[in-house]
Scaffold this active site. Structure first.
Site, PDB file in Angstrom:
ATOM      1  N   CYS A   1       6.920  20.979 -12.104  1.00 16.69           N
ATOM      2  CA  CYS A   1       8.159  21.421 -11.456  1.00 16.69           C
ATOM      3  C   CYS A   1       8.294  22.924 -11.707  1.00 16.69           C
ATOM      4  O   CYS A   1       8.153  23.373 -12.846  1.00 16.69           O
ATOM      5  CB  CYS A   1       9.341  20.666 -12.056  1.00 16.69           C
ATOM      6  SG  CYS A   1      10.940  21.263 -11.492  1.00 16.69           S
TER       7      CYS A   1
ATOM      8  N   HIS B   1       5.813  -0.840  -2.720  1.00 13.01           N
ATOM      9  CA  HIS B   1       5.438  -0.135  -3.953  1.00 13.01           C
ATOM     10  C   HIS B   1       5.586   1.382  -3.815  1.00 13.01           C
ATOM     11  O   HIS B   1       4.948   2.130  -4.547  1.00 13.01           O
ATOM     12  CB  HIS B   1       3.994  -0.492  -4.350  1.00 13.01           C
ATOM     13  CG  HIS B   1       3.844  -1.911  -4.814  1.00 13.01           C
ATOM     14  ND1 HIS B   1       2.629  -2.570  -4.910  1.00 13.01           N
ATOM     15  CD2 HIS B   1       4.777  -2.811  -5.224  1.00 13.01           C
ATOM     16  CE1 HIS B   1       2.829  -3.808  -5.345  1.00 13.01           C
ATOM     17  NE2 HIS B   1       4.120  -3.980  -5.533  1.00 13.01           N
TER      18      HIS B   1
ATOM     19  N   ASP C   1      -0.530   4.209   1.099  1.00 12.00           N
ATOM     20  CA  ASP C   1      -1.340   5.170   1.863  1.00 12.00           C
ATOM     21  C   ASP C   1      -0.757   5.579   3.212  1.00 12.00           C
ATOM     22  O   ASP C   1      -1.285   6.473   3.880  1.00 12.00           O
ATOM     23  CB  ASP C   1      -2.773   4.626   2.062  1.00 12.00           C
ATOM     24  CG  ASP C   1      -2.807   3.237   2.717  1.00 12.00           C
ATOM     25  OD1 ASP C   1      -1.903   2.914   3.509  1.00 12.00           O
ATOM     26  OD2 ASP C   1      -3.757   2.478   2.431  1.00 12.00           O
TER      27      ASP C   1
ATOM     28  N   ASN D   1       0.818  -1.213   0.000  1.00 15.16           N
ATOM     29  CA  ASN D   1       0.000   0.000   0.000  1.00 15.16           C
ATOM     30  C   ASN D   1       0.851   1.263   0.000  1.00 15.16           C
ATOM     31  O   ASN D   1       1.955   1.282   0.542  1.00 15.16           O
ATOM     32  CB  ASN D   1      -0.944  -0.006   1.208  1.00 15.16           C
ATOM     33  CG  ASN D   1      -1.882  -1.184   1.169  1.00 15.16           C
ATOM     34  OD1 ASN D   1      -2.034  -1.805   0.121  1.00 15.16           O
ATOM     35  ND2 ASN D   1      -2.511  -1.506   2.284  1.00 15.16           N
TER      36      ASN D   1
ATOM     37  N   ASN E   1      -8.346 -12.758   4.387  1.00 13.90           N
ATOM     38  CA  ASN E   1      -8.893 -12.127   3.189  1.00 13.90           C
ATOM     39  C   ASN E   1     -10.393 -12.351   3.182  1.00 13.90           C
ATOM     40  O   ASN E   1     -10.866 -13.376   3.704  1.00 13.90           O
ATOM     41  CB  ASN E   1      -8.294 -12.770   1.926  1.00 13.90           C
ATOM     42  CG  ASN E   1      -7.193 -11.926   1.305  1.00 13.90           C
ATOM     43  OD1 ASN E   1      -7.212 -10.692   1.380  1.00 13.90           O
ATOM     44  ND2 ASN E   1      -6.245 -12.592   0.683  1.00 13.90           N
TER      45      ASN E   1
ATOM     46  N   CYS F   1      14.564  17.056 -13.593  1.00 12.17           N
ATOM     47  CA  CYS F   1      15.723  17.515 -12.806  1.00 12.17           C
ATOM     48  C   CYS F   1      15.889  16.740 -11.494  1.00 12.17           C
ATOM     49  O   CYS F   1      16.878  16.908 -10.797  1.00 12.17           O
ATOM     50  CB  CYS F   1      15.619  19.011 -12.514  1.00 12.17           C
ATOM     51  SG  CYS F   1      14.315  19.436 -11.330  1.00 12.17           S
TER      52      CYS F   1
HETATM   53  N1  APR Z   1     -10.772  -7.502   4.811  1.00 10.65           N
HETATM   54  C1  APR Z   1     -10.045  -8.528   4.270  1.00 10.65           C
HETATM   55  N2  APR Z   1      -9.802  -8.616   2.940  1.00 10.65           N
HETATM   56  C2  APR Z   1     -10.283  -7.652   2.140  1.00 10.65           C
HETATM   57  C3  APR Z   1     -11.063  -6.571   2.646  1.00 10.65           C
HETATM   58  C4  APR Z   1     -11.301  -6.528   4.041  1.00 10.65           C
HETATM   59  N3  APR Z   1     -12.024  -5.554   4.621  1.00 10.65           N
HETATM   60  N4  APR Z   1     -11.419  -5.777   1.593  1.00 10.65           N
HETATM   61  C5  APR Z   1     -10.878  -6.338   0.479  1.00 10.65           C
HETATM   62  N5  APR Z   1     -10.199  -7.477   0.802  1.00 10.65           N
HETATM   63  C6  APR Z   1      -9.454  -8.381  -0.067  1.00 10.65           C
HETATM   64  C7  APR Z   1     -10.054  -8.617  -1.440  1.00 10.65           C
HETATM   65  O1  APR Z   1     -10.989  -9.689  -1.375  1.00 10.65           O
HETATM   66  C8  APR Z   1      -8.821  -8.969  -2.255  1.00 10.65           C
HETATM   67  O2  APR Z   1      -8.484 -10.332  -2.127  1.00 10.65           O
HETATM   68  O3  APR Z   1      -8.198  -7.757  -0.338  1.00 10.65           O
HETATM   69  C9  APR Z   1      -7.720  -8.142  -1.620  1.00 10.65           C
HETATM   70  C10 APR Z   1      -7.328  -6.905  -2.391  1.00 10.65           C
HETATM   71  O4  APR Z   1      -6.720  -7.293  -3.602  1.00 10.65           O
HETATM   72  P1  APR Z   1      -6.272  -6.221  -4.702  1.00 10.65           P
HETATM   73  O5  APR Z   1      -7.368  -5.254  -4.969  1.00 10.65           O
HETATM   74  O6  APR Z   1      -5.750  -6.975  -5.867  1.00 10.65           O
HETATM   75  O7  APR Z   1      -5.094  -5.379  -3.978  1.00 10.65           O
HETATM   76  P2  APR Z   1      -3.571  -5.785  -3.792  1.00 10.65           P
HETATM   77  O8  APR Z   1      -3.397  -7.249  -3.665  1.00 10.65           O
HETATM   78  O9  APR Z   1      -3.024  -4.902  -2.737  1.00 10.65           O
HETATM   79  O10 APR Z   1      -2.948  -5.319  -5.161  1.00 10.65           O
HETATM   80  C11 APR Z   1      -1.566  -5.445  -5.359  1.00 10.65           C
HETATM   81  O11 APR Z   1      -1.718  -4.211  -7.371  1.00 10.65           O
HETATM   82  O12 APR Z   1      -2.189  -2.491  -8.842  1.00 10.65           O
HETATM   83  C12 APR Z   1      -1.595  -2.892  -7.776  1.00 10.65           C
HETATM   84  O13 APR Z   1       0.184  -1.661  -7.020  1.00 10.65           O
HETATM   85  C13 APR Z   1      -1.134  -2.011  -6.710  1.00 10.65           C
HETATM   86  O14 APR Z   1      -0.193  -2.622  -4.611  1.00 10.65           O
HETATM   87  C14 APR Z   1      -1.213  -2.928  -5.525  1.00 10.65           C
HETATM   88  C15 APR Z   1      -1.034  -4.298  -6.152  1.00 10.65           C
END
Ligand code: APR
Length: 234
Positions: free
Chosen positions: A137, A108, A93, A91, A203, A119
């Protein structure tokens, strides 16, 4: 499992921040359902048309106004209790740090800093938020880029080095809120398994069921709060 482990490490993704009001990438309504990742998520796209890519990046500027949720706080508490050695987060954030976690590797990158591709001058987020969009810039008028890793870029050597150090000797990996679809972060669970460690997954819809010792299907904040409550009560 956490109490018995010698070195527990955490891998997080966008799903740990959805309960803080930040949509993830691949669930319905996620960022990549609204912006094509190939057209908006690559350095090549940024170099061809930075103004277009800033339409997507502009949405990400508001991430930093969000607050950590109970799950982020629980992970910080586990680190304080010395049951977690560190977090590798995909993340951008900054919410783990805001919740009090200290050992955080931003695999990331982050939205905290920006730079001029011409620059190299650095700009903090606060300065960028004062600028007209897309931010330019002041010296070369080039469009600034965030300190995040685009799909066609390598992970920073510093982050890779820190990750290797943290994973060294890890016998437990807690994987939370990630679809484990994006390389090379998706290799981390396999690396821990290969060195004899075990996996716990949290998840909404588990993706590591065959590989994880424990798959907890549920909301990150609720599962994490329950884990900390169980540990502190026992
Ligand atoms: N609690 C538990 N799991 C959750 C919740 C929650 N409240 N909300 C969503 N999820 C789960 C979703 O079911 C999914 O499996 O989190 C997962 C999020 O997956 P992605 O959207 O693919 O995010 P991520 O795995 O972080 O993506 C990886 O892809 O584009 C990029 O750079 C970006 O860092 C990111 C990378």
């Amino acid at each position: 499992m956490l109490k018995k482990s010698r070195k527990a490490v955490v891998l997080t993704g966008a799903g740990v921040s959805t309960e803080s009001g930040i949509p993830d990438f691949r669930s319905a309504g996620g960022l990549w359902s609204r912006f094509d990742p190939f057209a908006y998520g690559t350095l090549g796209a940024f170099q061809r048309d930075p103004r277009k890519v800033w339409r997507m990046l502009q949405e990400l500027l508001t991430l930093v106004d969000r607050r950590p949720n109970k799950g982020h706080e629980a992970l910080a508490r586990l680190e304080e209790m010395e049951l977690v050695h560190g977090i590798i987060t995909q993340n951008i954030d900054g919410l783990h740090q805001r919740a009090g976690s200290r050992q955080v590797i931003e695999f990331h990158g982050s939205m905290a800093n920006f730079s001029c591709p011409a620059c190299g001058r650095m700009w903090p987020l606060a300065a960028v938020r004062q600028m007209a969009m897309p931010p330019l810039c002041s010296g070369c008028r080039a469009v600034l880029r965030p300190d995040v890793v685009f799909f066609d870029e390598r992970i920073s050597p510093g982050a890779l080095h820190e990750t290797e150090k943290l994973l060294h000797g890890a016998d437990l990996l807690l994987v939370a809120g990630t679809s484990c679809e994006v390389m090379p972060a998706a290799l981390i669970p396999g690396q821990v398994l290969a060195q004899g460690g075990e996996l716990i997954e949290i998840n909404l819809a588990p993706v590591l069921t065959g590989a994880a010792r424990l798959s907890l299907a549920g909301k990150f904040s609720e599962v994490m709060s329950a884990i900390v409550a169980q540990i502190t009560e026992s």
